[in-house]
Design an enzyme around this catalytic site. Structure first.
Site, PDB file in Angstrom:
ATOM      1  CG  HIS A 187       0.087  -0.518   7.697  1.00 11.78           C
ATOM      2  ND1 HIS A 187       0.130   0.258   6.544  1.00 11.78           N
ATOM      3  CD2 HIS A 187      -0.960  -1.367   7.526  1.00 11.78           C
ATOM      4  CE1 HIS A 187      -0.847  -0.109   5.723  1.00 11.78           C
ATOM      5  NE2 HIS A 187      -1.519  -1.085   6.298  1.00 11.78           N
TER       6      HIS A 187
ATOM      7  CG  ASP B  16      -3.503  -4.476   8.159  1.00 13.17           C
ATOM      8  OD1 ASP B  16      -2.724  -3.661   7.643  1.00 13.17           O
ATOM      9  OD2 ASP B  16      -4.572  -4.831   7.650  1.00 13.17           O
TER      10      ASP B  16
ATOM     11  CD  GLU C  99      -2.724  -1.512   2.308  1.00 13.90           C
ATOM     12  OE1 GLU C  99      -3.713  -2.268   2.215  1.00 13.90           O
ATOM     13  OE2 GLU C  99      -2.329  -1.052   3.401  1.00 13.90           O
TER      14      GLU C  99
END
Length: 599
Positions: A533, A367, A343
């Protein structure tokens, strides 16, 4: 096993060793020449034998041509260091020296001073004077001074001095390695995630790094025009078919992709991995094909792939790309991992990079998904958490950049580990691959298909979770938590894992609690985490992360490292000695970032 290889255009930084000496001739200096130079050589031998670059290449030490007794010799040494690519400065001495005359004044070079603890000559007096001079000039230096007094003819390096020399060297080399290299954004902002809003001022001022940008359409162009090594692709596909076992398709039967589409997706994701690597470091094979510009690459030490959603809504996701590049092996053999953030979370990418440069091992992007209290686990599974997990656990899980090293199938002294690539065996590679399944992507998340790695990290592996954050009015700050990847009973894991996405890799993390602040309990660790994160690295490396952060002038706002392990420049004590966290903030603010003005 691939041989050590430096993949970037920059030269690996060397350690410069500066033997400084009392400049008075006609007896004083002459009596100290041998001892002083012997200290420099002993330090060089220690560092060269125990420290490697992440590429696997040994660290090289450069010693000044003569002992440094005044400014003329100091300048000569600095000129030699500039010619030979020195990025770290270590000054050693057994005696009194003329502090400001012999000091290293390069503002961008991490520096330390080792003063010999002996009674015959005032090495400690010089060390204190040197640290005062460095502090007055705004050039932080690390103090190295043995706990016990040594005899003047004792050439050994005490254990406590060795620890500081090695900790300083590893952190300083990490800081020096950043300089002049690139962060490559492949794509832009993913789903509004703040970390993927890449801040070039942070990279330039705090890390000394460049920022490079490539639209994700470049992958499409290179796939369609076949701008990749076709011979390598011909080797990669059989390897992938043999070693990357496809897992169960959890999508509803009505929407599952056809077998031919899945096979095509396999080819696409392998090409994506090759192309992303070529974008980072280049590939001379492309020049031979007539693509000289593409062959150059972007000299990227770290990269991020946006993926969601502009790519993943219509093309196979980047999970294979990210997982394989971040692993210590692929169809080309065992090699140094690449650092690629899912991401395009650049801040988590930097956290991964810090861990990689300090440990030389693969890193894991995750995550910080769910806090499971002992009571919640008991309610859902009717089982009690035990061992390291007894106080609760955090579920670390993400479809993207989790290296396969994180399966925990490598071994160190018989226990699960993540090792530098040069210590990994072919059998361990096979074990990591065998423990992984590549499940067809969840089409509700990834409409374009693809594959997500699926594995469970084996406990009881010591790990350190870390995150870099940016805050307006403050700038960057680092947080970390040492703890363990824990194993749960199979039925407990299955019950908890099914509540999220069972096609993604899972690590159950139990932080070490101190009973204070953010480490009062496991809930507080997650409640104080600065973003969605986090990255984790093998081993309890919080002390090395704190040392590196101080070199870059990044304060640490959350950690569970005991005070005796914390090692920062001597000038930090001028900003306070009882409240070390507050002193860290004040020192970083006053001194400013290593490579430029504050944000």
């Amino acid at each position: 096993m691939n041989p050590p290889l430096h993949r970037l255009r920059t030269t690996p930084p060397r350690i410069g060793i500066r033997p400084v000496i009392d400049g008075r001739r006609k007896g004083v200096r002459e009596s100290l020449e041998h001892q002083t130079m012997a200290m420099a050589k002993a330090a060089a031998e220690l560092l060269s034998a125990n420290v490697r670059h992440s590429s696997g290449l040994p660290v090289e030490c450069v010693i000044a041509d003569t002992c440094i007794g005044g400014v003329a010799e100091a300048v000569s040494a600095s000129q030699k260091f500039a010619r030979e690519g020195v990025g770290v400065s270590l000054t050693v001495t057994p005696c009194w020296c003329y502090g400001t005359e012999v000091m290293d004044t390069d503002p961008h070079m991490p520096k330390a001073v080792w003063g010999f603890n002996g009674t015959e000559r005032p090495g400690a007096v010089y060390l204190a004077a040197a640290l005062a001079g460095y502090a007055q000039k705004g050039l932080p230096a690390f103090s190295i001074y043995g706990h016990e007094v040594q005899d003047k003819n004792d050439s050994s390096i005490p254990g406590d001095v060795q620890r500081k020399l090695l900790l300083f060297a590893r952190a300083a080399l990490a800081a020096a390695t950043l300089r002049g290299n690139s962060y490559l954004s492949i794509g832009s902002v993913s789903m509004g995630i703040a970390g993927s809003v890449v801040n070039p001022d942070f990279f330039q001022n705090y890390l000394g790094m460049r920022n490079e940008y490539v639209d994700m359409s470049e992958l499409t162009r290179r796939i369609e025009e076949e701008i990749f090594d076709r011979e390598e692709f011909g080797r990669a596909m059989p390897w992938v078919k043999a070693h990357c076992k496809e897992g169960a398709d959890s999508n509803a039967p009505a929407i599952q992709l056809s077998r031919s589409r899945k096979d095509h997706d396999w080819e696409t994701v392998v090409k994506m991995a090759m192309i992303a690597r070529d974008l980072m470091i280049g590939n001379p094979k492309l020049a031979a094909m007539g693509f000289e510009e593409e062959a150059m690459g972007h000299n990227a030490l770290v990269a991020g792939f946006q993926g969601q959603r502009h790519w993943t809504d219509h093309a196979p996701n980047g999970d294979f790309l990210e997982s394989m590049l971040n692993s210590s092996f692929d169809w080309n053999g065992i090699r140094e991992p690449f650092i690629v953030a899912t991401e395009n979370d650049s801040l988590n990418g930097v956290a991964m990079l810090f861990g990689h440069l300090l440990t030389n091992s693969a890193q894991v992007f995750a995550d910080v998904r769910t806090y499971w209290s002992p009571a919640s686990v008991k309610r859902v599974t009717r089982k009690s958490l035990k061992g390291h997990a007894a106080a609760g656990i955090i579920h670390l899980i993400n479809s993207g950049a989790a290296s396969l090293d994180a399966t925990g199938k490598q071994r160190l002294n018989g226990t699960p580990a993540m090792k530098p690539f040069w210590d990994i065996t072919a059998r361990e590679v096979d074990a990591c691959l065998a423990a992984t399944r590549w499940c067809p992507a969840d089409l509700e998340y990834f409409r374009g298909g693809g594959y997500s790695s699926t594995f469970l990290t084996e406990g009881e592996m010591p790990v350190t979770m870390v995150r870099l954050n940016l805050t307006r009015g403050l700038g960057p700050s680092l947080q970390l938590a040492e703890g363990y990847a824990v194993s749960l009973p199979k039925e407990v894991h299955a019950a908890l894992d099914r509540r999220t996405n069972p096609t993604w890799p899972t690590t159950w993390f139990a932080p070490i609690l101190t009973g204070q602040g953010a480490f009062t309990d496991v809930y507080s660790v997650m409640a104080n985490w600065g973003a969605n994160h986090g990255a984790f690295s093998y081993g309890h490396i919080g002390d090395a992360l704190i040392t590196l952060a101080s070199m870059l002038r990044i304060p640490v706002n959350m950690h569970n490292v005991s005070a005796g392990r914390i090692y920062r420049p001597g000038v930090w004590s001028s900003f306070g000695t009882s409240d070390l966290e507050g002193a860290d903030y004040r020192a970083c603010a006053a001194l400013g970032p290593l490579y430029g003005a504050t944000l």
